[in-house]
Design an enzyme around this catalytic site. Structure first.
Site, PDB file in Angstrom:
ATOM      1  N   ARG A  54       0.831  -1.204   0.000  1.00 21.84           N
ATOM      2  CA  ARG A  54       0.000   0.000   0.000  1.00 21.84           C
ATOM      3  C   ARG A  54       0.868   1.258   0.000  1.00 21.84           C
ATOM      4  O   ARG A  54       1.895   1.305   0.672  1.00 21.84           O
ATOM      5  CB  ARG A  54      -0.914   0.007   1.227  1.00 21.84           C
ATOM      6  CG  ARG A  54      -1.963  -1.098   1.214  1.00 21.84           C
ATOM      7  CD  ARG A  54      -2.785  -1.093   2.480  1.00 21.84           C
ATOM      8  NE  ARG A  54      -1.968  -1.418   3.641  1.00 21.84           N
ATOM      9  CZ  ARG A  54      -2.456  -1.509   4.885  1.00 21.84           C
ATOM     10  NH1 ARG A  54      -3.726  -1.255   5.120  1.00 21.84           N
ATOM     11  NH2 ARG A  54      -1.660  -1.829   5.884  1.00 21.84           N
ATOM     12  N   ASP A  56       0.936   5.618   0.431  1.00 19.20           N
ATOM     13  CA  ASP A  56       0.245   6.700   1.129  1.00 19.20           C
ATOM     14  C   ASP A  56      -0.282   7.744   0.163  1.00 19.20           C
ATOM     15  O   ASP A  56       0.045   7.735  -1.028  1.00 19.20           O
ATOM     16  CB  ASP A  56       1.208   7.376   2.118  1.00 19.20           C
ATOM     17  CG  ASP A  56       1.599   6.480   3.272  1.00 19.20           C
ATOM     18  OD1 ASP A  56       0.799   5.598   3.630  1.00 19.20           O
ATOM     19  OD2 ASP A  56       2.699   6.663   3.817  1.00 19.20           O
ATOM     20  N   ARG A 201      10.407   7.594   3.700  1.00 20.59           N
ATOM     21  CA  ARG A 201      10.371   9.044   3.879  1.00 20.59           C
ATOM     22  C   ARG A 201      11.100   9.477   5.159  1.00 20.59           C
ATOM     23  O   ARG A 201      11.701  10.545   5.207  1.00 20.59           O
ATOM     24  CB  ARG A 201       8.928   9.530   3.873  1.00 20.59           C
ATOM     25  CG  ARG A 201       8.272   9.399   2.493  1.00 20.59           C
ATOM     26  CD  ARG A 201       6.773   9.545   2.568  1.00 20.59           C
ATOM     27  NE  ARG A 201       6.395  10.852   3.087  1.00 20.59           N
ATOM     28  CZ  ARG A 201       5.143  11.143   3.466  1.00 20.59           C
ATOM     29  NH1 ARG A 201       4.191  10.219   3.400  1.00 20.59           N
ATOM     30  NH2 ARG A 201       4.867  12.355   3.928  1.00 20.59           N
TER      31      ARG A 201
END
Length: 260
Positions: A54, A56, A201
C-alpha cells in the site's frame, strides 16, 4: 481465474492506495477504489484486489502489482485495455498475466523497490513538480550515500517508522540503498524485503540533515541503534516518492521488470 496486473499511477490526487469506504459507497478517492470499479465493469461483477504494498496519499507507483480473482472470461489484453479505458487519467494498467491460485501479490513478493527524488537548488521546480521534493540548501550526495550504508542489512528500524505503523515488529532487511546526484537532482533508491509505514520518507528526512551538514555521517548509525523515532529527522514530503515495483521469483511467471 486469478490474474496479476502491473498498475502505474500518479498518487497526487488520491488519498493513497487503500480503499477507505465499502465497495459501491462514496468515500475519499483512492487508487484501489478506482481500479476495482473499472475491473468490476469489465467483469460485469464485483472484483476485489490485493496489492503488493500500500502507498500513502500523494505517493506514486511505476509498477504496483495487484492480483484479483474473477469467473468472467476475458483475455489478458481485454482486462488491461478495458480497465484502463474506465480508469481516471492518473491510473493505467500496464500489463495483465494469468497466474496460479497460489500467487499472492503481497505475500509472494520477495523484495520491493522505492525511489525518492529531490530537486536541490535555490528555487522550486516548475516542471515535474508533482514528482519531486524540493530542498534549497546544498546537499552532499556522497556524504548521504556513505551514511546510508549503515542501514544495509537486517535491523530493527523503529527509528524510521511512524508511530501509526501497525506492523507487529520493526525488523526489516534493507538490501540496498544508494544516493546519487545528476545535475540539480538527487535520487535515493532503496530495496528491502518489506518496508514499514513511512520508513522510506523517514530515512530520507534523516539523510537530508546529513547532506546539509547539520549532522555527522555517523548519526544515521546512531539513530538505527537508538530505535527511537523522536530522535530522527522529519518525514520527507510524499511527492518525491515513487514505488518502483515489487520483485518475485521467476516461477511466478510475471514480466521481467518485476522478476528477481
Amino acid at each position: 481465474m486469478r490474474y496479476a496486473l502491473g498498475v502505474e499511477y500518479d498518487g497526487g490526487d488520491f488519498s493513497g492506495w487503500q480503499r477507505l469506504s465499502q465497495p459501491g459507497t462514496a468515500g475519499p478517492p483512492t487508487v484501489q477504489a478506482a481500479l476495482e470499479r473499472a475491473l468490476s465493469e469489465v467483469a460485469d461483477a464485483p472484483v476485489a484486489t490485493v496489492c503488493a504494498g500500500r502507498t500513502d496519499a500523494g505517493v506514486h507507483a511505476r509498477c504496483q502489482v495487484v492480483h484479483f480473482d474473477s469467473q468472467a472470461r476475458r483475455e489478458p489484453r481485454g482486462w488491461m485495455l478495458g480497465a484502463t479505458s474506465r480508469l481516471p487519467p492518473a491510473v493505467a494498467v500496464r500489463w495483465c498475466v494469468p497466474v496460479g491460485d497460489d500467487f499472492h501479490a503481497r505475500f509472494s513478493a520477495r523484495a520491493r523497490r522505492y525511489r525518492y527524488r529531490i530537486v536541490n537548488r535555490p528555487v522550486r521546480a516548475a516542471l515535474e513538480r508533482q514528482y519531486l521534493a524540493w530542498y534549497r540548501q546544498p546537499l552532499d550526495a556522497q556524504a548521504m550515500h556513505r551514511a546510508a550504508q549503515a542501514l544495509v542489512g537486517e535491523h530493527d528500524f523503529s527509528s524510521f517508522r511512524t508511530v501509526r505503523c501497525q506492523a507487529p515488529h520493526a525488523r526489516r532487511e534493507l538490501q540496498r540503498i544508494a544516493v546519487e546526484r545528476v545535475g540539480e537532482e538527487l535520487a535515493v533508491e532503496l530495496q528491502a524485503n518489506a518496508f514499514l509505514h513511512h520508513m522510506v520518507r523517514n530515512i530520507v528526512g534523516s539523510l537530508l540533515e546529513v547532506g546539509a551538514g547539520e549532522r555527522s555521517g555517523a548519526w544515521i548509525a546512531e539513530l538505527l541503534a537508538a530505535r527511537d523515532r523522536t530522535l530522527a529527522g522529519a518525514t520527507a514530503p510524499a511527492a518525491g516518492l515513487s514505488f518502483l515495483c515489487p520483485l518475485y521469483l521467476p516461477e511466478c511467471g510475471l514480466p521481467e521488470e518485476v522478476t528477481l
